[in-house]
Design a protein around this motif. Structure first.
Motif, PDB file in Angstrom:
ATOM      1  N   LEU A  67       0.827  -1.208   0.000  1.00 40.31           N
ATOM      2  CA  LEU A  67       0.000   0.000   0.000  1.00 40.31           C
ATOM      3  C   LEU A  67       0.863   1.261   0.000  1.00 40.31           C
ATOM      4  N   LEU A  68       1.940   1.253   0.779  1.00 42.36           N
ATOM      5  CA  LEU A  68       2.813   2.423   0.857  1.00 42.36           C
ATOM      6  C   LEU A  68       3.474   2.700  -0.492  1.00 42.36           C
ATOM      7  N   ALA A  69       4.106   1.666  -1.077  1.00 48.12           N
ATOM      8  CA  ALA A  69       4.805   1.859  -2.349  1.00 48.12           C
ATOM      9  C   ALA A  69       3.832   2.216  -3.468  1.00 48.12           C
ATOM     10  N   ARG A  77      13.187   7.594  -8.504  1.00 48.06           N
ATOM     11  CA  ARG A  77      12.115   7.359  -7.528  1.00 48.06           C
ATOM     12  C   ARG A  77      11.243   6.180  -7.946  1.00 48.06           C
ATOM     13  N   VAL A  78      10.844   6.167  -9.211  1.00 48.29           N
ATOM     14  CA  VAL A  78       9.949   5.119  -9.688  1.00 48.29           C
ATOM     15  C   VAL A  78      10.638   3.754  -9.667  1.00 48.29           C
ATOM     16  N   ILE A  79      11.898   3.709 -10.059  1.00 47.50           N
ATOM     17  CA  ILE A  79      12.632   2.442 -10.052  1.00 47.50           C
ATOM     18  C   ILE A  79      12.738   1.897  -8.628  1.00 47.50           C
ATOM     19  N   LEU A  80      13.029   2.764  -7.658  1.00 52.29           N
ATOM     20  CA  LEU A  80      13.190   2.306  -6.278  1.00 52.29           C
ATOM     21  C   LEU A  80      11.859   1.832  -5.680  1.00 52.29           C
ATOM     22  N   TRP A  81      10.772   2.564  -5.902  1.00 51.50           N
ATOM     23  CA  TRP A  81       9.469   2.124  -5.386  1.00 51.50           C
ATOM     24  C   TRP A  81       9.007   0.848  -6.080  1.00 51.50           C
TER      25      TRP A  81
END
Length: 333
Positions: free
Chosen positions: A202-204, A238-242
């Motif tokens: 849910l967080l990611a 940011r997108v790659i890490l999430w």
């Protein structure tokens, strides 16, 4: 049909899949019995124990793993501009598999982590693999070109896969365990593990959903995105890490399960278009439903034996992958 209607239909599909998965198995439970147990929270009968301690944790874990993989695949395809891309392209699956394999082979235990050691190690290795790939890409291409990311990701993935093959050949005593984990399974899911994974998912997913407008701009091209004020390089990081957090957590908890992150995004874009505000929640609903159905098939088709759920998704996903590949080639030609 409006996008809201489609999302409502996907939500109803999700509820149907969860009810379907919770009532079918080696011991069938009628819907009336299921709802009676669910709403009265009774656990003093055999059926209640099966529902609360076995079926529901497993079905819900399958649902949220499917949702996590589908959301991760959706944003990675948009980010890299490649309909065949996913977080697995960046070595998440391979890295997590290597970490889990080392724990299985060495038999290392850490008392204060307990049963979470295997998923924790898998996630750390998966994340470390992605960070290594990102550092390598930035050293070669400061703008982090999509093709460079995919190329380096595939090279690292192939190298780790070769290491895994060698470990499997050397440690024959662990062959069955290693292969079964690499094909994925939801057996042994419990409420403690589920709560941790749901919170992570849910967080990611929320933070990725907040990037929806920027991802929409990026889908029109990097130059267009920069013209409207999107910091493309920071957005990619940011997108790659999430996305890695989503896919890496899923792999770490239940093993390697492929193709859901490939199938769901393509179906959703046909239904909801390319707007990420709608596609991301839609992918979560569809991915969760597909995974629950696949897991139900995996544990009932040859009952009481269980087929690794990754094998079921691969049987569906491999032809779908080939269809996308040849479709893309025909469009290029």
């Amino acid at each position: 049909m409006t996008k809201r209607v489609y999302l409502l239909g996907l939500f109803l599909l999700s509820m149907g899949a969860i009810f379907f998965g919770s009532t079918i198995g080696s011991v069938d439970v009628s819907l009336a019995e299921f709802f009676s147990i669910l709403f009265h929270h009774s656990d003093d009968t055999m059926l209640a124990t099966i529902i609360w301690q076995v079926r529901l944790p497993r079905v819900l874990m399958a649902y949220f793993v499917g949702a996590a993989l589908a959301v991760s695949g959706t944003v990675m395809q948009s980010l890299l501009g490649n309909p065949l891309a996913s977080s697995y392209t960046l070595g998440v699956s391979a890295g997590a598999s290597l970490g889990a394999a080392l724990i299985m082979i060495t038999g290392v235990t850490v008392s204060f982590i307990g049963s979470l050691l295997l998923p924790a190690t898998g996630f750390v290795f998966g994340l470390a693999t992605v960070l290594f790939i990102l550092v390598a890409v930035r050293s070669l291409d400061n703008q982090m070109n999509n093709q460079t990311v995919v190329l380096i990701g595939m090279i690292v993935t192939l190298f780790i896969s070769a290491v895994l093959t060698m470990l499997t050949a050397i440690y024959q005593d662990y062959l069955k365990q290693l292969i079964f984990w690499q094909m994925g399974s939801f057996s042994g899911s419990d409420w403690e593990t589920l709560r941790l994974f749901v919170l992570t998912t849910l967080l990611a997913s929320f933070f990725l959903w907040r990037e929806a407008n920027a991802l929409d701009s990026l889908s029109l091209g990097e130059e267009q995105a920069m013209m409207v004020g999107v910091e493309v390089k920071h957005l990619k990081l940011r997108v790659i890490l999430w996305s890695t957090l989503l896919a890496g957590s899923a792999v770490s908890f239940v093993g390697v399960i492929g193709f859901v992150d490939l199938i769901a995004p393509h179906i959703l874009r046909r239904l909801l278009g390319a707007t990420h505000r709608w596609v991301i929640p839609g992918a979560a609903l569809l991915g969760g439903s597909l995974m629950v159905i696949a897991d139900t098939v995996s544990r009932t088709l040859l009952s009481p034996r269980e087929i690794p759920v990754g094998a079921v998704t691969a049987l569906i996903g491999a032809p779908f992958f080939l269809y996308l590949y040849f479709k893309k080639r025909s469009q290029i030609q």
